[in-house]
Write an enzyme that holds these catalytic residues in place. Structure first.
Site, PDB file in Angstrom:
ATOM      1  N   GLU A 204      -5.711  -3.845  -0.759  1.00 21.63           N
ATOM      2  CA  GLU A 204      -6.196  -5.017   0.008  1.00 21.63           C
ATOM      3  C   GLU A 204      -7.329  -5.923  -0.336  1.00 21.63           C
ATOM      4  O   GLU A 204      -7.702  -6.941  -0.137  1.00 21.63           O
ATOM      5  CB  GLU A 204      -6.777  -4.349   1.529  1.00 21.63           C
ATOM      6  CG  GLU A 204      -5.534  -4.026   2.321  1.00 21.63           C
ATOM      7  CD  GLU A 204      -5.089  -2.490   2.035  1.00 21.63           C
ATOM      8  OE1 GLU A 204      -5.235  -2.281   1.105  1.00 21.63           O
ATOM      9  OE2 GLU A 204      -4.688  -1.902   3.081  1.00 21.63           O
TER      10      GLU A 204
ATOM     11  N   TRP B 231     -21.202  14.782   9.542  1.00 19.52           N
ATOM     12  CA  TRP B 231     -20.353  14.512   8.393  1.00 19.52           C
ATOM     13  C   TRP B 231     -20.593  15.335   7.393  1.00 19.52           C
ATOM     14  O   TRP B 231     -21.720  15.320   6.682  1.00 19.52           O
ATOM     15  CB  TRP B 231     -20.578  13.008   8.158  1.00 19.52           C
ATOM     16  CG  TRP B 231     -19.489  11.943   9.097  1.00 19.52           C
ATOM     17  CD1 TRP B 231     -18.661  12.561   9.870  1.00 19.52           C
ATOM     18  CD2 TRP B 231     -19.485  10.858   8.907  1.00 19.52           C
ATOM     19  NE1 TRP B 231     -18.067  11.545  10.630  1.00 19.52           N
ATOM     20  CE2 TRP B 231     -18.732  10.339  10.289  1.00 19.52           C
ATOM     21  CE3 TRP B 231     -20.334   9.722   8.359  1.00 19.52           C
ATOM     22  CZ2 TRP B 231     -18.487   9.214  10.544  1.00 19.52           C
ATOM     23  CZ3 TRP B 231     -19.866   8.485   8.872  1.00 19.52           C
ATOM     24  CH2 TRP B 231     -19.032   8.122   9.863  1.00 19.52           C
TER      25      TRP B 231
ATOM     26  N   THR C 278       0.975  -1.192  -0.132  1.00 14.63           N
ATOM     27  CA  THR C 278      -0.048   0.091  -0.092  1.00 14.63           C
ATOM     28  C   THR C 278       0.933   1.101   0.027  1.00 14.63           C
ATOM     29  O   THR C 278       2.055   1.217   0.498  1.00 14.63           O
ATOM     30  CB  THR C 278      -0.955   0.132   1.264  1.00 14.63           C
ATOM     31  OG1 THR C 278       0.059   0.134   2.464  1.00 14.63           O
ATOM     32  CG2 THR C 278      -1.778  -1.182   1.474  1.00 14.63           C
TER      33      THR C 278
ATOM     34  N   LYS D 179     -15.593  16.752   9.955  1.00 13.41           N
ATOM     35  CA  LYS D 179     -16.927  16.521  10.955  1.00 13.41           C
ATOM     36  C   LYS D 179     -17.151  17.967  11.733  1.00 13.41           C
ATOM     37  O   LYS D 179     -16.462  18.740  12.292  1.00 13.41           O
ATOM     38  CB  LYS D 179     -16.590  15.672  12.193  1.00 13.41           C
ATOM     39  CG  LYS D 179     -17.540  14.656  12.461  1.00 13.41           C
ATOM     40  CD  LYS D 179     -17.085  13.427  13.681  1.00 13.41           C
ATOM     41  CE  LYS D 179     -18.051  12.459  13.703  1.00 13.41           C
ATOM     42  NZ  LYS D 179     -17.810  11.692  14.587  1.00 13.41           N
TER      43      LYS D 179
END
Ligand code: ADP
Length: 541
Positions: free
Chosen positions: A324, A438, A179, A433
């Site tokens: 992944e 959100w 990654t 936030k």
């Protein structure tokens, strides 16, 4: 039933016998265009495998590549796993330190690199104690990496006889990808033969890439980044003509291959398709034979999808995935139910959702406590995934990366709906936030990038004394365009919720990560106190 193992070499032998004369075309760093076919690929991959065995590479050993999208790199995708060894595709866009970290963590004993990486290899060489053999992927030896000549791949494989592919356990490791490590050290994900084959089979399905022998496929995501979405394997299974653009992803170079080779299908991150679209707009050319584009890695700007489909007749599908998940997670494809609602409604869903559930990858969303949230298309939650091509644990890690029920937390925040469509609203570390609620940065970016003159739009949360965080919009205009902040705000206003309106809009260059995504970490740092300073000025003035 027979227990034939699912092996990557099986894909190659199938391609060579079922569509052996289907063409493979490759650009190269400093050589003319290369042209051969799947039979040629099988022959040369077999020779490369023999070379590796002669160099002492055995099952389980790691071999690294630092290479672009070329036919030689493609050969390694079969040669290395074919003998039971593991191909680590190092990512040249990482920092020197991170590249050295991945090569050492993988403990590779061979490094095969494209000539353009000679200066990088020269710099890294003193830090790579495990590498016993350096090979340049070229037809000429390389004298630029210190300590004498590095032999070239062509001379080395020339005298080899293709091997007979061995059979072994399908759960053996095949390809190792790291990654990009935006937080902490890069983490390795080791794909197995079984996971690669299942993933490639699923990628070709009509509910995904929909590949057939009539397609000419050009992967424009990097072979080193999550195996270019499995396209090298899926194309070989489905008998597609395969075109490799090397590192030349600018609009003009891609257009040349699309036109000359008859490319019908391609895929890559939005940045590449912005450049291509730019080229079409400037040159007045059409998209030639190009029929379908799959875009993913970050959210597809709606304006881009509209332009491609409306003006150039190219169908756009969005893809979501991560290293992944091998990396294919979901792709947005139409359903009869959607189509019955008309083209406009279908486009709206297809372009704004990251994809739709497909067999082999289960999705669910949960709240902070891990309780499952409703699939109502509006409630956002942490996105978890599970399936035979999802990671179980990181390479060399003692502990599983999963929860007790086998779910992997993607780090993304998403909604799911009753028809299986998934929509990413943010990456959890990029979440904004404001007053406890959100704000979706992706939604705001999507609208902002459609504003005339805007090349890239990035929204980050920055500190606000009252609301904790508020959205700040960073705009990078096209080279010859001028963007006026007032006009951007007027453009946003009708399209987004009032309290999501950015508190500030700034014109700046937008930094990108090693994988061509907006580097929000850098932007957050840069603008951390921007609103505080503005508020102070207001108070003074
Ligand atoms: P990294 O960028 O850390 O190397 P990956 O390349 O594996 O990791 O990227 C995975 C992440 O990219 C996903 O978790 C998600 O946040 C983002 N991503 C991928 N596709 C999309 C998409 N279509 N829309 C929005 N985000 C996406």
């Amino acid at each position: 039933m027979q227990k034939a193992p699912l092996l990557i070499s099986g894909i190659l032998t199938h391609a060579a016998s079922a569509h052996g004369d289907t063409e493979i075309v490759s650009r190269l760093v400093d050589e003319p265009l290369w042209r051969y076919d799947y039979r040629g690929l099988a022959q040369r991959a077999g020779q490369a495998a023999s070379l590796l065995q002669r160099l002492g590479i055995r099952a389980g050993d790691r071999v690294s590549s630092l290479a672009w999208n070329t036919h030689r790199h493609y050969e390694l995708f079969f040669a290395v796993p074919g003998i039971g060894a593991v191909l680590h595709t190092a990512n040249p866009r990482l920092s020197d330190e991170q590249i050295a970290f991945t090569l050492n963590h993988a403990e590779s004993s061979v490094l095969l690199f494209d000539r353009s990486f000679a200066p990088l290899v020269a710099r890294l060489r003193p830090q790579l104690p495990h590498i016993r053999h350096f090979i340049v992927l070229s037809d000429r030896d390389c004298f630029d990496v210190g300590e004498g000549a590095v032999p070239c791949y062509e001379a080395l494989i020339a005298g080899e006889r293709p091997i007979d592919w061995p059979s072994f356990d399908e759960n053996a490791g095949a390809v190792l990808c790291y990654t990009s490590g935006t937080t902490g050290d890069p983490k390795g994900v080791l794909y197995s033969h079984r996971s690669v084959v299942l993933h490639a089979l699923a990628a070709g399905l009509s509910g995904a890439f929909g590949l057939s022998a009539f397609d000419c496929v050009m992967p424009c995501s990097s072979l080193y980044h999550g195996t270019a979405w499995g396209l090298p394997f899926a194309a070989a299974i489905n008998g597609c003509k395969f075109v490799l653009p090397c590192d030349r992803m600018d609009g003009r170079s891609l257009q040349e291959l699309i036109r000359n080779e008859g490319v019908t299908f391609s895929g890559g991150v939005p940045t590449i398709w912005t450049m291509y679209l730019d080229h079409l707009e400037r040159s007045g050319e059409d998209a030639g034979t190009l029929e379908r584009l799959v875009i993913g890695g970050s959210a597809v700007p709606r304006a881009m999808a509209e332009k491609f489909q409306g003006k150039y007749g190219v169908t756009i599908r969005q893809l979501w995935g991560m290293t992944e998940t091998s990396p294919l997670g979901v792709i947005s494809t139409p359903t009869p139910k959607l189509t019955a609602r008309g083209q406009a409604a279908t486009d709206e869903v297809i372009w704004t959702r990251q994809g739709r559930l497909q067999f082999g990858i289960e999705l669910k969303i949960v709240d902070e406590e891990g309780s499952e949230l409703p699939r109502d298309g509006v409630t956002p939650g942490k996105l978890l995934v599970r399936g035979p091509w999802t990671v179980e644990r990181y390479f060399r890690s003692e502990k599983s990366a999963l929860d007790a029920d086998g779910w992997f937390d993607t780090g993304d925040i998403a909604t799911l709906d009753g028809d299986g469509f998934m929509r990413i609203t943010d990456r959890s570390k990029d979440v904004i936030k404001s007053g406890g609620e959100w704000v979706s940065s992706i939604d705001i970016e999507n609208v902002a990038v459609a504003c005339p003159g805007v090349k890239i739009a990035a929204v980050v949360g920055v500190f606000h004394p009252k609301w904790e965080e508020r959205p700040l919009l960073v705009i990078e205009p096209h080279e010859d365009a001028e963007v006026c902040v007032k006009r951007v705000l007027a453009h946003l206003e009708p399209h987004i919720v009032r309290w999501w309106m950015p508190d500030a809009v700034v014109i700046d260059r937008v930094p990108l990560t090693a994988t061509g995504k907006i580097d929000k970490k850098v932007l957050r740092e840069r603008y951390r106190d921007y609103l505080v300073a503005e508020l102070r000025l207001e108070a003074q003035g």
